[in-house]
Design an enzyme around this catalytic site. Structure first.
Site: not given
Length: 895
Positions: A503, A590, A622
């Site tokens: 991330s 995502d 994600h």
């Protein structure tokens, strides 16, 4: 409510039996290789809780390789525990008891779509004949909706206060949910941008928190339907209600408003808005991080500060005495409570450290009887684990950066390969304690450095604000100077330093190799955003309250200077400069990381002859939720670093993981970038025929996470005032949605669109290559104005009939322009006829053109249409909805 949140957060992990081959002997003084399944595999047991009445202990344990809830009586062995849930697709991540101990509540979504419902199961119930567990009840039963949990009042244990965003995706209405029946009562329609509600200890609604349009937080007093502002803080500050005092006259408030740098605990008077300081960090180092209240007395018992290590200050002398007794029993270890009874006479105690994932004990406070329950990750060899050391270093401008260093055990801490491991968020922080990634890499022979770069939370307002507009700048310097620190200390071999993160940590990884291409010898990016514009465009509706915070801390894409900064600091912009061996792993669905942009980086390295590896996981968004996918990425990461940094690695893995890694690995040679469309070159294709009047009906289903929602669709086309009027209607469990459009005859260009769903109304006009109109949501009307760059085609209601009017033939291709209402910008589409197929639907069997539509920007959404060759009727459609976690919408024509 605070106990509820603590229960949801106390998830700890253990392991499943070994299946992978290991290297049996230590090398160079290092301990034997630890099987990665022991660190990251499915837990054997996790998340223990004791029921409020003290009769049961519950926990999570794998059932058919998926974590489920089990329960046993306090005096029973764990082998006697009974299965309460039977989830097989995705693990249960959190659960909690009702105050009367009659039910366990838990939440779950579907395939990571982040749409949660609340379920209840009776811990004393027996399964029906042939069933593995008693039936769980879906208390909310909603599709495509995210349920928020607000409060479980002790005074009414059959009630939970929840929020539901079925009316408006961005804002949750407040409901009272009766657990025994599932009856929901609307208490407050949220047309005021409310983000949270606060109840006193008698269960009375007293205050609310509102997110103002400019990003400020406002605390409101609730008097029936009237809301009065009594306190506020700006977008760079924090303020929030912690809990009411027992007498209900004041509430505890966490705040760093105004002159305060470190967050403190204060008392707030709801009537006057006046505040009184209770406590801030006695050492003046870090933010106030938490308050724990006695459920027996309802008084403040403990305050906590997350410094280099956790510090506690006691206000309840009895609790303090028991903590001191426990500390003497476990010197050098961290001691904490994970769960306790309503009368607080029985605690589940966690004993852990940096080299101890945790042991659980049951403490009876009356006689100080301490009974061992279990170890987390029991098969993990503790003697092979490495200690975590608190360190700090200066960044490029002299700012002191706190960090944690883990060195491999059994070898001198000099000239080692190293992994720089920035955390995600970025507005979170790393903490001292057991970290499976740090132990994993240290066991393979790497020094591991995790830093709390500027912009991290917990160190005061000045420290987090120092990260404003510094993505890829000073925030990245803080990471880079961590690598320099390891070299300067003689710890790291400067030629064998890698960087790894997920991330925001993935962004820092990409930024590291893009902006400092000589700093690292290898890099692994897990679902890190390469394009900050795409990231901000992807903010989901339920994040609307913090959108302004993103803009002010990262850069505002709606201003020229903000957009310029975001483009400059996007690693994709500097992909041509990357030369570090790089592995990228991400989910195909995502919504925040466009895999087409990741593939541009893959190709940039491939075409210049630099090493690159690529994992694209089709059933993830994600983050990697499925254990087999997560383990496959870890296995690939380990081998990649071993190849370029010469650390150790474990050969092989479970058959499932080995097979999955092979499935999701993409050969960079096969990656073909879609030709980027020049928006100026995209016009509107010319139809071969015009529309025809008629009404067409479709049966549809929306599939996500193994569940389906049935829908009825219809499209009506009729001539009106010299234009085509198309009306699409969707009917389902969420109510009715209507979309009405007007199209030019002949060209079929879109001129107006009107959408209604409940109280939400969107009205648009498209003229002179501009979109203008209004969006009304939550009682607030917002203007819409956007430049389109060209006319719109095959958008809005009846778009599939417009496509059917094109001169379709095998191999036919074209491009056109749509309007993305949520992002309020143009969206370029590409169309290709990929073949002719025989398709059977309820209306019959048809020879049909198979037409694929994809986003020209490489987005993961995709539509496939089947258009009957003879009648040119759309007979079937299948659409992948990336923003719903990869949910699939299917429509079929009915007679």
């Amino acid at each position: 409510m605070k106990r509820l949140l603590q229960c949801l957060l106390c998830l700890a992990l253990s392991v499943t039996p070994l299946a992978a081959k290991q290297k049996k002997t230590a090398t160079g003084g290092l301990p034997p290789i630890i099987d990665r399944e022991l660190l990251f595999g499915n837990p054997e047991i996790a998340a223990p809780q004791i029921s409020p009445n003290g009769q049961y202990v519950s926990f999570l344990k794998p059932w058919k390789d998926t974590r489920n809830i089990y329960v046993k009586r306090v005096d029973e062995p764990f082998s006697a525990a009974r299965l309460l849930t039977t989830e097989t697709k995705r693990p249960i991540l959190g659960y909690f008891w009702t105050w009367d101990s009659k039910a366990i509540l838990y939440v779950k979504d579907h395939d990571g779509d982040e749409n949660y419902n609340v379920y209840a199961v009776d811990p004393s119930a027996k399964p029906a004949p042939g069933a593995g567990a008693p039936a769980s009840r879906d208390l909310t039963g909603l599709k495509g909706v995210r349920v928020a949990l607000y409060e479980l009042p002790k005074t009414d244990p059959d009630v939970v206060y929840i929020g539901i965003n079925d009316r408006d995706k961005a804002w949750h209405d407040l409901y009272k949910l009766k657990i025994s029946t599932g009856e929901k009562t609307l208490l407050h329609k949220n047309t005021d941008r409310i983000t949270g509600w606060s109840f006193d200890l008698q269960g009375n609604l007293r205050m609310a928190e509102r997110s103002a349009a400019n990003g400020d937080t406002e605390i409101l007093r609730v008097d029936g339907d009237k809301l009065s502002r009594i306190y506020s803080c700006n977008v760079f500050e924090e303020c929030g209600i912690v809990r009411f005092r027992k007498d209900g006259k004041e509430a505890y408030l966490r705040t760093n408003k105004g002159a305060l740098d470190l967050s403190a605990l204060e008392l707030l008077d709801p009537q006057s808005g006046k505040t009184e300081m209770v406590e801030s960090d006695p050492l003046k180092r870090v933010d106030f991080s938490g308050a724990i209240f006695s459920e027996a007395t309802d008084q403040l018992a403990i305050t906590q500060y997350q410094d280099d290590r956790l510090r506690r200050y006691f206000r309840d002398k009895g609790i303090e005495a028991d903590f001191n007794w426990l500390r003497k029993k476990f010197p050098g270890e961290e001691v904490g409570r994970v769960s306790w009874t309503k009368d607080e006479q029985m605690w589940l105690v966690l004993v852990n450290s940096d080299t101890e994932p945790g042991e659980i004990y049951l403490l009876n406070r009356k006689d100080h009887k301490l009974t061992h329950q279990f170890k987390f990750r029991e098969k993990l060899p503790r003697q092979a684990l490495a200690p975590m050391k608190v360190v700090s270093y200066k960044s490029s401008d002299g700012m002191e950066i706190p960090a944690y260093l883990t060195l491999p055990k059994g070898v001198p801490g000099k000239n080692l390969p190293a992994i720089i491991f920035p955390h995600g968020g970025p507005w979170g922080r790393d903490v001292w304690g057991f970290n499976p990634y740090a132990q994993f890499f240290a066991n393979r022979g790497y020094a591991v450095l995790s830093m709390n770069f500027r912009g991290s939370a917990g160190y005061g307002k000045k420290f987090i604000d120092a990260g404003n507009l510094e993505w890829g700048r000073k925030m990245q310097d803080d990471v880079t100077w961590g690598a320099k620190y390891l070299v300067a200390q003689g710890i790291a071999d400067p030629k064998r330093i890698g960087i790894f993160g997920g991330s925001y940590g993935g962004y820092a990884t990409l930024a590291g190799v893009a902006f400092t291409p000589d700093a690292y010898a290898a890099a692994v990016d897990l679902f890190g955003p390469a394009n900050l514009i795409t990231l901000l465009d992807s903010i989901p509706p339920y994040w609307e309250p913090i959108r302004q915070m993103f803009y002010k801390r990262m850069g505002d894409p709606n201003t020229p200077e903000g957009r310029k900064l975001l483009v400059e600091r996007s690693p994709l912009t500097s992909a041509k400069d990357i030369k570090t061996p790089l592995m990228i792993a991400q989910g195909a669905n995502d919504p925040r990381v466009n895999h087409a942009e990741s593939e541009q980086i893959v190709v940039a390295l491939r075409d210049r002859g630099f090493p690159v590896e690529y994992l694209l996981i089709p059933d993830e968004g994600h983050g990697f939720a499925r254990p087999v996918n997560n383990m496959a990425s870890i296995m690939a990461t380990e081998a990649f670093f071993a190849k370029y940094l010469r650390g150790r690695y474990q050969e092989g893995g479970t058959p499932e993981v080995v097979a999955r890694l092979k499935e999701v690995t993409v050969d960079p040679k096969t990656v073909v970038l879609a030709k980027k469309l020049d928006p100026a070159s995209v016009g509107a294709p010319k139809p071969a025929v015009d529309l025809q009047e008629g009404t067409y009906k479709y049966k549809a289903s929306l599939s996500s996470g193994g569940q389906e929602m049935a829908l009825d669709l219809s499209t009506t086309i009729k001539e009106e005032n010299g234009m085509w009027k198309t009306t699409g209607v969707v009917q389902g469990p969420m109510g009715t949605i209507s979309d009405t459009a007007t199209l030019e005859k002949g060209t079929l260009l879109l001129r107006t669109q009107h959408i209604e769903q409940g109280p939400a109304v969107i009205s648009l006009a498209f003229t002179d290559n501009k979109a203008t109109g209004t969006m009304t949501m939550s009682g607030q009307e917002k203007p819409i104005s956007a430049d389109l760059g060209g006319p719109l085609f095959a958008d809005a209601a009846g778009s599939e009939f417009v496509i059917a009017a094109l001169p379709l033939a095998e191999g036919y291709t074209t491009s056109f322009r749509n309007f993305d209402i949520r992002r309020q910008k143009e969206k370029l589409m590409q169309l290709k006829v990929v073949g002719v197929e025989s398709v059977t639907v309820p209306a019959g069997t048809f020879d049909a053109f198979k037409v694929e539509l994809t986003s020209a920007d490489g987005g993961t959404d995709k539509r496939t249409l089947w258009i009957a060759k003879d009648s040119r009727k759309p007979v079937k459609e299948s659409a992948v909805l990336a923003e719903m976690g990869g949910a699939v919408l299917t429509e079929e024509l009915v007679p």
